[in-house]
Design an enzyme around this catalytic site. Structure first.
Site, short mmCIF file in Angstrom:
data_model
loop_
_atom_site.label_atom_id
_atom_site.label_comp_id
_atom_site.label_asym_id
_atom_site.label_seq_id
_atom_site.Cartn_x
_atom_site.Cartn_y
_atom_site.Cartn_z
N ASP A 1 0.86 -1.15 0.00
CA ASP A 1 0.00 0.00 0.00
C ASP A 1 0.91 1.22 0.00
O ASP A 1 2.11 1.11 0.26
CB ASP A 1 -0.84 -0.06 1.28
CG ASP A 1 -1.75 1.12 1.38
OD1 ASP A 1 -2.23 1.56 0.35
OD2 ASP A 1 -1.97 1.59 2.51
N LYS A 2 0.37 2.37 -0.32
CA LYS A 2 1.23 3.55 -0.29
C LYS A 2 1.04 4.35 0.99
O LYS A 2 1.96 4.46 1.80
CB LYS A 2 0.93 4.43 -1.50
CG LYS A 2 1.85 5.63 -1.59
CD LYS A 2 1.41 6.57 -2.66
CE LYS A 2 0.22 7.42 -2.26
NZ LYS A 2 0.51 8.39 -1.22
N GLU B 1 -1.66 21.52 0.64
CA GLU B 1 -2.03 22.90 0.83
C GLU B 1 -1.75 23.34 2.25
O GLU B 1 -1.23 24.43 2.48
CB GLU B 1 -3.51 23.09 0.52
CG GLU B 1 -3.72 23.65 -0.83
CD GLU B 1 -5.11 24.22 -1.02
OE1 GLU B 1 -6.01 23.85 -0.25
OE2 GLU B 1 -5.26 25.02 -1.94
N PHE C 1 -9.45 24.55 -8.77
CA PHE C 1 -8.57 23.48 -9.23
C PHE C 1 -9.41 22.39 -9.88
O PHE C 1 -10.52 22.11 -9.45
CB PHE C 1 -7.87 22.92 -7.99
CG PHE C 1 -7.07 21.71 -8.25
CD1 PHE C 1 -5.75 21.82 -8.61
CD2 PHE C 1 -7.64 20.45 -8.13
CE1 PHE C 1 -5.01 20.70 -8.85
CE2 PHE C 1 -6.90 19.33 -8.38
CZ PHE C 1 -5.58 19.46 -8.72
N THR D 1 -2.26 1.34 -4.86
CA THR D 1 -2.80 2.41 -4.04
C THR D 1 -4.11 2.91 -4.63
O THR D 1 -4.34 2.82 -5.84
CB THR D 1 -1.79 3.57 -3.94
OG1 THR D 1 -2.42 4.63 -3.24
CG2 THR D 1 -1.33 4.04 -5.29
N ASP E 1 -4.76 5.92 -4.46
CA ASP E 1 -4.48 7.33 -4.66
C ASP E 1 -4.31 7.66 -6.14
O ASP E 1 -4.29 6.79 -6.99
CB ASP E 1 -3.20 7.69 -3.89
CG ASP E 1 -3.28 9.08 -3.35
OD1 ASP E 1 -4.10 9.85 -3.88
OD2 ASP E 1 -2.54 9.40 -2.42
N ASP F 1 -1.51 -0.79 5.81
CA ASP F 1 -1.86 -0.35 7.15
C ASP F 1 -3.35 -0.11 7.30
O ASP F 1 -3.86 -0.09 8.39
CB ASP F 1 -1.12 0.93 7.51
CG ASP F 1 -1.67 2.11 6.75
OD1 ASP F 1 -1.96 1.92 5.56
OD2 ASP F 1 -1.81 3.19 7.33
N ASP G 1 -6.61 -2.27 2.82
CA ASP G 1 -5.63 -3.29 2.45
C ASP G 1 -6.01 -4.68 2.95
O ASP G 1 -5.30 -5.64 2.70
CB ASP G 1 -4.25 -2.93 3.02
CG ASP G 1 -3.85 -1.52 2.65
OD1 ASP G 1 -4.02 -1.18 1.48
OD2 ASP G 1 -3.40 -0.79 3.53
#
Lengths: 353, 1269
Positions: B292-293, B391, B432, B569, B571, B753, B757
């Protein structure tokens, strides 16, 4: 554990820093390097060689003579034993032989059997050690292991019970020395003290008896084994103390052989009187055999072995030869390894680069 | 998508309020469906909740979903308006609604349900849900209704089945045991046949001495009995105690893992834990690691690390060998500084103090251009609520350097600049999104100057600079390259001064764009584009996504150990790639990095093929020695983001915006497939040289995992050095693991973690959970857990390797021992008439495996080491034998067995040959059975003991004690069993009385034993020596050097080691080498929509702003945008859904147009009395061109059409939203909250509602809807 819990702070659950838990126990890690292996091989070869030579020399000094008397002079008896009907009849025969060179020192007299399977599982189990250690209860109620030799036809318990005891070797021998000048002399044989000490004194005991009772009374109510001619309490007419379960012949027979060809001790030369004080002198001998034990049904052979002993026992050519062969093999391997190590070996060279 | 009619338990959730007036603390295990739960900030959500109300205005709450999908940015959830008004517990306790929802499923990004309350219906969707696994952030408290609990939660539904894990050695062992059984039966058959023959030929003649068993007087029956007797006697060849011993050894290894101090993390006070004791040796065979990332490789902390301002770079550029730079102390300079902020370069601070205008402007930008919310509980105590951690890091950096962002209202931003409060008026936030990859703010400073501040991806921003920036741009992009090569996340910053006129003109066009009927988004984007031009470059920032300690080193070591590491991941692609670089999985000297991001089966297949062809082509050219040419190619292929876009038309990335808003552009016509190249045989793929990497997106992965593409995907992916799968769902993670398990037959390890996962951890051969972070879901389902990723190298390379080695040595020896022990009976069978007579005493048979030989081999199995632990970390190559399964396999097994049989032959025949003719020194023959038994047994024990001394490589005290102790115990026990005392008690049981004594006193016996031992051991010794000499294994070499070193007592240096460590060792120089790649370090964990959230003022507390004067600039609501994101295909921003089919609109990936808007409004509402299963999203297809603004006006007139009792309901809803005007007044639309709600959830329903009456069935619904539109 209590100690661990007692700790506080960020390291409370930190494992102990002991050599055992961290797998850091001091240890010796040997390695098969040329420095250790090659010398070891050479030393091994040398030791085996020396042992082999020594044993061979020792064995060379022993004397042994084997006489197969199954047939030959005893052909007649052999034929006779074929018939079960004539089992009870006596049969005697005589085997003659010559000793070229005298047997020095103690001479041992063995009888040998070939193709007799004392090591069959059912045969070996067919005995009752409880009975033979003299337990009264077992005497009258032999263990069922003895089947089918537990009781005779009339229902009496057999003592000693079982197939082993039943098949006791019952030939008897008289060794005669034919001195060139005089009449044949009977070679005196010690027929006692030829068993294991523990067998004679621990493993085989007669049932307890009062001083007033004799052995026959003790064994009253038991039957002799099927193939026996004499009851167990009357095996040795000469020596009352050699009767019953503690009879040496019985004890020796009851120590079952591991292989189908075996020999068992019959007697040891009694060296008290001349001319046997120094062993068996060279000359002509004869053995009077009371030929009782039938081997014909199972195609067995019977033999007599006379041998002298050394510190490691009787004549045994296998051990020294095996040692010599092993030694030469190890030596060959060692040489091969050395050559390989020198020519092609990467050990050391590669690693030290 | 269908709705299910539920069984009653699920349909009618009884609303039970959890002891309201005294909010009760309950354990999560007691939470039931229907409970109402109060959650506090930073709490872990442990059930799927329907958000009822929150402490924040408008029922908003923020969650972090890192546990679910690995994304680190914050997400916002809002409750249904009616319930958010309930507010406090007292009111909530009167809540008695009813929720109808879908059955438990594993789709993390969808939820469909309806709330019935006070005779009204409210549509529920994912936006109202707090899923298990989230963490509540920036929200003081919220109340939620439990919808799914326990195993029904989406997270648990994703976690896959729990499987019984066994090691490959276990499986091999089972096979071998079966073989041994077969072997046993064969032996017994042979012996039984032998017995039949013997009984017929010899036994029948011997019957006078030993009659056959009376009942069946038959040799065949004897043979039958003999068969079973031999089964009993020879069964020791099937090692019953093997399994017990193996478990004991594994238990020992597990304890060593638990005890390992070097796997103890003192920060989190957690030691490593082996949670299962059955998998240890598998740790030594791992070939694939799936990691996992977030939280595993990274700490989930962003830190402002470096920056480039006006051409000079700041940040820790000092050489690592120098003294540790001092952390800057901001407190004297700035009372508002955040104490946790770390920065090491004081030149930057100096430059701020001196008043360098560029530096000031740089930090001003950072303090203004963002969507962070601030909260100041007391003076100076600022808390930033950042939507993305990046940010937050930037704003905090600005804060520490004297540009403190204090507060904001929808149209002002208040900062403290160098101690001086300044208020800017916020003219606009150019939000954005993933296509723009930048955001801007337009502010008017107190002096009245209007300025646009922009930050964004360098690739995007640098194109839009004023030409006069060329020089600065070159320097800055050089810096950016440096940062990117270090794996930092970069952003470029720029500003533009706007004149009043320009601003007026633009704001007018922007307003128009905002009102555009179709494709509003695209129109807006164009206007944004217009103003974000000719900007002046300020500099660049570099944020470090902090890796966990030692991650790059660990990955380097593990890949040296030939372990392939895949990162899976949830993400974003950019983030994942960035982490790939920062942890050195991807490097700039990689030959090529392939990106697979196609959306259709065809395109994915094509991309895979292309990648494969490239690989073969490149590796051929490398082999051909054309390195120079290859480099050129590699260069040329790196575009934009540094990685080759797999397919322009399919990729979601940097394509051109599409302005034509025709309904979904037809999917890219499947390009005529090139005649499939001769499929490269697998061995071609195996022999690929060169370093490749593959990055695949979740939606492409979904296709790649389909049955017909699996093999292609596997062969391509496995030829790559690094594989990164981004945007994958938890279930996909498991699927990838399963795929590798299935196709590569390799041992896989999954490490993670988070709760996302769990499925992967469960399906991999070995699951490792990172503990110490939030949540223990992963740990609970894992097999091993520790708190730092870097411990993995120790777990695998030290513990795993040792475990494997020990287990293999143990098994080899164990099989050997049993065969040597048992086969003697077999040989004896030929001499005892196959009568099943045993060679040994019965007690010896019983005790041999348990007492005489168990402990030394156990000690070896537990304590053996071939090389010390630090050595196996130094030489990762030592790990390879485990992966190749060299130490114990079928071949090794046969060697062991052969050795065992050889030993038994020697033991039996040597003893036989010697004893059959030998006598004691007193003339008593030695050929009796008991002497033979004792001699053979003694020889056996001695031979196997010598063998274990040869096998043991690490002689600790324990080994000595056990080996000598076992030998000692053998003699002691034998003498005891052969003693007179025991015989006197049980004469039949202990009939070996005196045998030991009379046998072992004989020199012949000892000569026999010695010779048998020599004959058994010498060939083994010779063989081992030869093997060591001619083909030394790496471990032997390492061991040898160790030995030499010990002897010399001085370190020889690393020269030997380095030679072995091989090519891959990461020298510092190479790590630092910055290739000429133009990779962008841009990876901004940001989500669209927050700009609107801010300008709408929705997320501001009532206290901080006057609601009265807020005016929304845009007619569409921010949350609408958010929702839309959820339903656009994952390429834009939403979570990827595992099954693409669930996106009903099936919008083309690139089009971010409004067509999606209508198309995927999959929030159905049924006005029928609820029970009827209703088609979901049935009205969608026709509404695809409709934009949201027009829905309401159109549906209002439509409303009267609806007849029947539905009318009343809809009227009721309408009455609560009176303000439904739309016009082009300056303020735009005035929307009350309920109006927004209606717009959000209701607009679709209104149209549906108006048409559907209770009496009408399904078909009419669809019909009527289309009629209305």
């Amino acid at each position: 554990m209590g100690k661990v819990k007692g700790k506080l702070g960020p390291l409370a659950r930190r494992p102990d820093n002991s050599a055992f838990k961290q797998q850091r126990l001091p240890a010796w890690s040997p390695m098969l390097t040329a420095n250790t292996v090659l010398p070891f091989f050479y030393i091994m070869a040398l030791i085996c060689l020396l042992l082999g030579v020594w044993l061979l020399l020792t064995v060379q000094s022993t004397r042994e003579i084997k006489l197969d008397y199954t047939v030959g002079p005893c052909d007649k008896c052999h034929e006779k034993r074929k018939n079960v009907t004539s089992a009870a009849e006596d049969c005697k025969c005589t085997v003659e032989f010559t000793i070229e060179k005298r047997f020095k020192g103690d001479v041992f007299f063995y009888y040998g059997l070939k193709n007799f399977h004392q090591n069959l599982r059912r045969y070996m189990d067919s005995r009752d050690d409880g009975q033979m250690v003299g337990r009264k209860n077992n005497l009258k109620n032999p263990s069922s292991y003895c089947k089918p030799f537990v009781r005779d036809q009339s229902g009496l318990p057999i003592a000693p019970c079982g197939a082993v005891a039943n098949s006791i070797f019952n030939d008897s021998f008289t060794l005669m020395y034919h001195e060139p000048s005089s009449t044949p002399v009977k070679v005196p044989l010690l027929r006692r003290g030829i068993t294991w000490y523990t067998d004679k004194n621990v493993k085989f005991r007669n049932p307890k008896m009062n001083s007033s009772m004799n052995l026959a009374q003790v064994f009253e109510g038991t039957a002799k084994p099927l193939y026996w001619k004499k009851p167990v309490y009357d095996l040795d007419p000469l020596d009352q103390n050699n009767n019953g379960f503690i009879n040496d012949d019985l004890i020796i027979w009851m120590r079952e052989a591991a292989f189908p060809n075996f020999k068992k001790l019959y007697g040891v030369l009694h060296r008290a009187k001349k001319p046997f004080t120094g062993g068996l002198p060279a000359g002509n001998y004869s053995i009077d055999i009371s030929y009782n034990f039938p081997v014909q049904p199972f195609q067995g052979r019977k033999e007599i072995v006379l041998t002298t002993l050394t510190w490691f026992g009787g004549q045994n050519h296998f051990l020294p030869i095996a040692y010599l062969v092993t030694s030469s093999l190890i030596l060959l391997i060692a040489i091969a390894l050395t050559v390989v190590w020198c020519k092609f070996g990467k050990n050391g060279k590669n690693m030290e680069e | 998508m269908t709705f299910f009619k539920f069984p009653c338990e699920f349909m009618c959730l009884p609303l039970f309020l959890l002891c309201w007036l005294s909010l009760q603390n309950e354990k999560w295990m007691n939470v039931r469906v229907g409970d109402i739960i109060k959650l506090e900030n930073n709490q872990f959500v442990a059930a799927d909740l329907l958000l009822l109300s929150s402490s924040e205005p408008h029922g908003l709450c923020y969650i972090e979903t890192a546990e679910l999908d690995g994304e680190t940015n914050m997400k916002v959830r809002q409750s249904v308006s009616v319930t958010s008004e309930l507010g406090d517990p007292n009111n909530l306790s009167s809540f008695d609604g009813e929720v109808v929802c879908e059955p438990p499923n594993n789709k993390l990004d969808r939820f469909c349900g309806t709330l019935y309350w006070r005779d009204k219906k409210y549509t529920l969707n994912n936006q109202n849900m707090l899923l298990r696994g989230c963490v509540l952030r920036n929200t003081e408290a919220c109340y939620g209704l439990v919808i799914f609990a326990g195993p029904d939660t989406k997270l648990m539904q994703n976690s896959g089945r729990t499987k019984f894990k066994r090691t490959s050695i276990d499986r091999l062992m089972n096979t071998l045991v079966l073989w041994i059984f077969g072997f046993l039966v064969c032996m017994c058959v042979i012996l039984a046949v032998g017995n039949a023959v013997w009984e017929r030929e010899v036994g029948s003649l011997f019957q006078s001495y030993l009659p056959w068993d009376p009942p069946v007087d038959n040799f065949l029956f004897n043979a039958f009995l003999s068969f079973w007797s031999y089964v009993i006697i020879l069964n020791t060849v099937v090692p019953i105690s093997l399994y017990v011993s193996v478990e004991v050894i594994r238990l020992g290894h597990s304890y060593f893992i638990n005890w390992d101090q070097q796997m103890f993390c003192s920060q989190c006070n957690t030691a490593a834990e082996a949670r299962t004791t059955t998998l240890n040796e598998e740790l030594g065979q791992v070939e694939y690691i799936f990691s996992d990332k977030t939280g595993t490789l990274t700490q989930n902390i962003m830190s402002f690390n470096k920056c480039s301002i006006n051409g000079s770079t700041y940040g820790e550029g000092t050489d690592p060998l120098g003294p540790q730079p001092k952390r800057l102390d901001f407190t004297h300079f700035n009372p508002l500084a955040d104490l946790d902020f770390c920065f090491y370069d004081d030149t930057l601070l100096e430059s701020v103090k001196v008043g360098d205008p560029h530096t000031h402007e740089f930090f001003r930008l950072l303090s203004l251009c963002h969507t962070v919310m601030s909260e100041e509980k007391s003076e100076g105590e600022l808390v930033y609520k950042a939507q993305s951690p990046d940010e937050g890091a930037l704003v905090t950096a600005a804060r520490n350097f004297g540009f403190v962002f204090r507060s904001r209202t929808p149209d002002t931003i208040t900062t403290t600049e160098m101690g001086r409060p300044v208020t800017y008026s916020l003219l606009g936030i150019l939000d954005f999104n993933n296509i723009r990859k930048r955001m801007s703010v337009i502010v008017r400073n107190p002096e009245g100057r209007i300025r646009l501040y922009c930050k964004g991806a360098d690739t995007v921003l640098l194109e839009r600079l004023h030409p006069c920036n060329q020089e600065l741009m070159n320097i800055t992009s050089e810096h950016l390259n440096e940062y990117a090569a270090d794996g930092l996340r970069t952003l470029a910053l720029a500003y533009r001064d706007l004149s009043e006129g320009e601003w007026e003109a633009w704001s007018e066009s922007h307003r128009c764009a905002g009102k555009a009927a179709n494709c509003r988004e695209d129109h807006l984007a164009v206007t944004y584009e217009q103003i974000e031009q000719d900007m002046m470059l300020l500099g660049a920032t570099a944020i470090e996504d902090k890796l966990q300690e030692g991650v790059p080193e660990t990955i380097a070591v593990l890949s040296l150990a030939n372990i392939k590491i895949w990162v899976l991941t949830g993400d974003k692609q950019e983030t994942a790639v960035n982490i790939g670089y920062s942890c050195k999985m991807l490097t700039d000297d990689m030959t090529e990095v392939f990106i697979i991001s196609g959306h259709t089966v065809q395109s994915v297949r094509q991309e895979l093929r292309r990648a494969k062809e490239r690989m073969i082509e490149l590796s051929r050219s490398t082999d051909g020695g054309k390195e120079a040419g290859m480099e050129g190619w590699g260069e040329a292929r790196f575009t934009g983001n540094g990685v080759r876009e797999g397919q322009e038309e399919g990729g979601g990335g940097g394509g051109e915006k599409q302005l034509h808003c025709s309904s979904p552009p037809p999917p890219p016509p499947p390009p005529p497939l090139p005649p499939p190249p001769p499929p490269p045989s697998s061995n071609v793929m195996d022999s690929i040289s060169g370093e490749f990497a593959l990055i695949i997106n979740g939606h492409s992965l979904a296709h790649a995992l389909e049955a017909d593409m699996e093999t292609e995907f596997v062969s391509t992916a496995c030829a790559c050095k690094a594989v990164i799968c981004c945007r994958v769902t938890p279930l996909q993670k498991a699927q990838v693991v399963e795929l590798i398990k299935k196709h590569k037959r390799a041992v896989t390890l999954a490490i993670g973690d988070g709760a996302n996962d769990v499925s992967m951890i469960k399906s991999a051969h070995i699951g490792v959970g990172i503990s110490g972070q939030e949540g223990i879901q992963a740990v609970l389902s894992s097999d091993y857990s520790f708190s730092q990723f870097r411990f993995l190298q120790r777990l695998l390379l030290v513990h795993g390797r040792w475990s494997y080695l020990r287990m293999c040595r143990f098994l080899c020896y164990f099989f050997y021992k049993n065969f040597a022990f048992t086969m003697v009976h077999f040989w004896f069978g030929f001499f005892c008439g196959f009568s099943a007579q045993t060679v040994y005493d019965q007690y010896f048979i019983t005790l041999f495996n348990i007492v005489y030989t168990s402990l030394p081999v156990l000690a070896m199995g537990i304590f053996d080491q071939d090389v010390p632990d630090h050595r196996s970390l130094e030489y990762p190559k030592l790990y390879e034998p485990g992966q190749l399964n060299l130490l114990f396999n079928k071949k090794e097994f046969f060697i062991c067995i052969t050795q065992g049989i050889y030993t038994s032959v020697v033991l039996f025949f040597v003893t036989y040959a010697v004893l059959s003719d030998a006598t004691q020194s007193n003339g008593v023959p030695l050929a009796d059975y008991q002497t033979f038994a004792v001699t053979t047994a003694t020889a056996l024990v001695i031979v196997v003991s010598v063998q274990i001394t040869l096998d043991t490589g690490f002689w600790t005290v324990i080994n000595h004690v056990f080996v000598w102790g076992s030998l000692g115990s053998f003699f002691t026990i034998m003498f005891a069993l052969h003693s007179q005392a025991l015989f006197r008690i049980f004469p039949s049981q202990f009939h070996f009385v005196g045998s030991a004594q009379s046998t072992l006193l004989q020199p012949v016996v000892w000569l026999t034993i010695a010779m048998a031992t020599a004959i058994c051991i010498v060939p083994v010794l010779a063989f081992r020596f030869l093997k060591l000499d001619l083909k030394p294994q790496l471990s032997d070499t390492v061991r040898y050097t160790q030995l030499v070193r010990q002897k010399k007592r001085k370190p020889v240096g690393r020269s030997v080691g380095d030679a072995w460590r091989g090519v891959g060792s990461m020298s510092e120089g190479r790590l630092g080498a910055r290739g000429g790649s133009r990779r962008s370090g841009y990876a901004f964990a940001h989500q669209e929509g927050f700009g609107e959230l801010i300008t709408s003022g929705k997320n501001m507390r009532l206290s901080s702003m006057a609601l009265a004067n807020f005016a929304s600039r845009h007619s569409s609501s921010w949350i609408d945008t958010l929702r839309r994101k959820k339903h656009t295909p994952p390429s834009t921003s939403g979570e990827c859904s595992p099954a693409p089919s669930c996106v009903s609109g099936s919008a083309p990936p690139l089009s971010n147009s409004s067509s999606v808007l209508g198309g995927s409004q999959d929030t159905p509402i049924e006005e029928e009395t609820g029970a009827a299963p209703t088609q979901h999203a049935q009205s969608v297809p026709t509404s695809s061109t409709q934009s949201s603004q027009f829905v309401t006006p159109e549906s209002e007139p439509a409303a009267p059409q609806g007849q029947g009792h539905a009318q009343a309901v809809s009227a009721g809803v309408f009455s609560s939203s009176p303000l439904r005007c739309h016009g082009d007044s300056a303020g735009g639309w005035m929307l009350t909250l309920s109006a927004v709600q209606e717009a959000l959830f209701g607009w679709k329903s209104i149209s549906a509602r108006t048409t559907a009456s209770s009496s009408q069935g399904l078909p009419s619904v669809a019909k009527e809807t289309s009629h209305v539109e």
